[in-house]
Write a protein that holds these residues in place. Sequence first.
Motif, short mmCIF file in Angstrom:
data_model
loop_
_atom_site.label_atom_id
_atom_site.label_comp_id
_atom_site.label_asym_id
_atom_site.label_seq_id
_atom_site.Cartn_x
_atom_site.Cartn_y
_atom_site.Cartn_z
N THR A 292 0.83 -1.20 0.00
CA THR A 292 0.00 0.00 0.00
C THR A 292 0.87 1.26 0.00
OG1 THR A 292 -1.73 -1.18 1.20
CG2 THR A 292 -1.82 1.22 1.24
N PHE A 293 1.95 1.24 0.78
CA PHE A 293 2.88 2.37 0.77
C PHE A 293 3.51 2.56 -0.61
CE2 PHE A 293 7.51 3.19 1.08
CZ PHE A 293 7.46 4.55 1.34
N VAL A 294 3.89 1.46 -1.25
CA VAL A 294 4.48 1.54 -2.59
C VAL A 294 3.46 2.09 -3.58
CG1 VAL A 294 5.34 0.14 -4.51
CG2 VAL A 294 6.16 -0.30 -2.19
N ARG A 295 2.23 1.62 -3.49
CA ARG A 295 1.20 2.04 -4.44
C ARG A 295 0.79 3.49 -4.26
NH1 ARG A 295 -1.98 -1.57 -3.18
NH2 ARG A 295 -3.32 -0.46 -1.72
N ASN A 296 0.68 3.94 -3.04
CA ASN A 296 0.12 5.27 -2.79
C ASN A 296 1.17 6.38 -2.70
OD1 ASN A 296 -2.41 4.07 -2.68
ND2 ASN A 296 -2.38 3.89 -0.45
N GLU A 297 2.42 6.05 -2.34
CA GLU A 297 3.40 7.10 -2.11
C GLU A 297 4.67 6.93 -2.92
OE1 GLU A 297 4.15 7.95 2.01
OE2 GLU A 297 2.11 7.41 2.61
N LEU A 298 5.30 5.74 -2.83
CA LEU A 298 6.62 5.58 -3.45
C LEU A 298 6.54 5.57 -4.97
CD1 LEU A 298 9.62 5.19 -2.97
CD2 LEU A 298 9.22 2.72 -2.87
N TYR A 299 5.67 4.75 -5.55
CA TYR A 299 5.60 4.67 -7.01
C TYR A 299 5.14 5.98 -7.66
CZ TYR A 299 4.09 3.26 -11.66
OH TYR A 299 3.89 3.19 -13.01
N PRO A 300 4.10 6.65 -7.13
CA PRO A 300 3.73 7.94 -7.75
C PRO A 300 4.88 8.95 -7.74
CG PRO A 300 1.97 7.17 -6.33
CD PRO A 300 3.13 6.26 -6.09
N TYR A 301 5.73 8.90 -6.72
CA TYR A 301 6.85 9.84 -6.70
C TYR A 301 7.93 9.42 -7.70
CZ TYR A 301 10.99 12.38 -5.24
OH TYR A 301 12.10 13.16 -5.25
N LEU A 302 8.28 8.15 -7.72
CA LEU A 302 9.39 7.70 -8.56
C LEU A 302 9.10 7.88 -10.04
CD1 LEU A 302 10.56 4.44 -6.74
CD2 LEU A 302 11.68 6.66 -6.76
N LYS A 303 7.89 7.68 -10.46
CA LYS A 303 7.61 7.75 -11.90
C LYS A 303 7.70 9.16 -12.46
CE LYS A 303 2.56 8.12 -11.73
NZ LYS A 303 1.30 7.49 -12.16
N ASP A 304 7.73 10.18 -11.59
CA ASP A 304 7.79 11.56 -12.06
C ASP A 304 8.95 12.33 -11.45
OD1 ASP A 304 5.43 11.29 -13.58
OD2 ASP A 304 4.19 11.66 -11.80
N CYS A 305 9.95 11.64 -10.89
CA CYS A 305 11.01 12.36 -10.18
C CYS A 305 12.21 12.69 -11.06
CB CYS A 305 11.46 11.55 -8.97
SG CYS A 305 12.33 10.02 -9.38
N SER A 306 12.25 12.26 -12.31
CA SER A 306 13.37 12.59 -13.18
C SER A 306 13.44 14.09 -13.44
CB SER A 306 13.26 11.83 -14.51
OG SER A 306 13.32 10.43 -14.30
N THR A 307 14.66 14.59 -13.63
CA THR A 307 14.87 16.01 -13.86
C THR A 307 15.53 16.22 -15.22
OG1 THR A 307 17.06 16.01 -12.82
CG2 THR A 307 15.15 16.32 -11.38
N ASP A 308 15.87 17.47 -15.50
CA ASP A 308 16.53 17.78 -16.78
C ASP A 308 17.95 17.23 -16.84
OD1 ASP A 308 14.27 19.11 -17.57
OD2 ASP A 308 14.98 21.07 -16.87
#
Length: 651
Positions: A304-320
């Motif tokens: 549940t932690f992976v689904r609600n917090e960790l994965y949503p952050y990781l999929k959009d955390c890349s930068t320029d």
Amino acid sequence: DRVQIPSGEALASAAMALGCLRCTLVSKHFNAALDGYLRQVACRPGRLLCVWLVVPLLVVVLGLLANGGPPVMETDLSSTAYLRTDGRITDRFDSGKAAEDYEAARRKADASRLRRLQSRGAGGSGNLSWAGDAAVDQEERQLRMAQQTDPEWYVDLYFESLKDGVFEEDVLGDIRRIELEIMNLPSYKKFCYAEQGSRRCWYIMSSLSFFYGSSRKYSGFVARRINPDGATTEPNHIGEVLTALAEESADWPNLEGLHARLWYFDADFPSSKRIRARLWFGAPLAGYQDIYDRPSEQKAKYATFVRNELYPYLKDCSTDSVKVNYDGAVLTPYEVSETIVADALLALLSLVLVWLFMVMYTWAPLFALFGMGTVVVSFPLSMVLYVALGHDTFPVINILAFFLLIGIGADHVFALLHAWRQSAQDEVDVFLRLKSTFTHAGRTVVACSTTTAVSFLSNVLSAVRPLRSFGTFVSLCVICNLVIVLGVLPLVLVLREKGKQPAAPAAEGADPISPDSNPSVIFVGSPSNQSAQGASSELNPDGAGFLVDATASSSGGQQRRFSTPLSSRMEFLIGEVYASKVQKFRHPILICGLMLTIVCGVIGMLNVEISKSPPVFFKPGSHNLGDLEGVKGSFGNESRFAAEMQSRPIT
């Protein structure tokens, strides 16, 4: 008297005759049963339609209840899983898994023993006095775990520099910011790998714990000591840290001959463009005695932690300047499931588009809706039957069979509707029309579906397990769709026919479209008779023939146009224009087609090579899952991670 023994030819002839007689009897009984069923269809279509709709849904519900819910999705799409075959290598793999399971069972037994000792200690109060109890040995002391102090789950992070190299200050700054933001997620402290006793979360297993580690100079020496705590806001000298990380340490007995700290960097070190880090998450969680106390519940909370917090952050955390890829035992299966579900939405979109085309072609939206409904019902029914055959898991790649099922279901709809409309030319009675439809289209549908199912079912003989699983499931989908189509669509055709309102006759007892009621309109039974009439014509919307305006063509007046569906116009173009041209130029077309086939075959053999690698399910560059295998392969320095390399300082 001598007994005359029949010759072999006579026995073979007798056996053949008996076989033919048996086939004839079976065919006669089958035809009688089919006629009886078709009469019921013609008389009670509504009741039978309810039965055909309820029974498959009831089978699905009962199957899910018997299985305890939907089947477990198998989301491992790696090359080792896809190429897993029957044989010695797989047996060794299974032996390794068995050893791991045995070790897990041993640890579980030790934990249970520890709980029993805890319950006996201090007069059964549950608090064990370790100092005065001689029955507790050193191993049992080590088994006693505080909260989140046993590393149970992990996530690997791969940071790729989009600039010249990863050891630039701004690149390391972006990586540092990402790691800190992960550690500041709302529920991170509930799952992080914690220190024994203090409950303080360990820093991420990352080289940045050295780059941003606190340092202390030795008195009288130039050298500094850098602690891997990641406690500073400004980075240490990058060159000095890299030099120290590349040195071997004689204090690591478990890492003999290995530069273990090079685990952080790719094979191009010191000119690396990628570095990796590892997030450890600990067990037991709050409210549990150890890692074997309701482990499924603990894993569900972490998921549940992976689904609600960790994965949503990781999929959009890349930068320029930094691209982030990620992998984990719980994270990756969830990502695969999410990706497949997104593709399933595309399947639903294709289902709608096919339905729209069928509506335009057949001018029968309700019938097309039921046709696509048979596809939707066939899929969960096939899944239930697949699990009932003894499969414990459902490979997620089998969901792609839905695209194939859409095309097969559309073919069934076109074949049955066309045969039903053609039957109106010769028959009026509903039962006779049904019999004609089953005689022509039914045989075609059964033959096509059977050959398709058998071709996929032949994969059962394959040694590759995923291929065998996919072939079995697709064959079940085709067979289920065939049965539901033959049960539901004829009932819909009958209900649709009975629901039509008859047109008002032009005269009493006359048919408005018959030649007797309207001498200016000629009914032609087949498209081939159109040219013989010498008149403008169009297809009847019900597919029963052509309506020809003889008066308009003979008097030279304006031609009358009829409102017809797209299917009628397309059938006219195919039957009259295209067919006549093919008949006229059949020999050149045959020669050109043969030459084109030979040329394409030769070009294909010269330019196409057989792939030596496993299938790529996700396109590289478009998704984390597509890039992951290539990124992981770049870390080829054969180093491995150990706790010692981030628990001791560098100098």
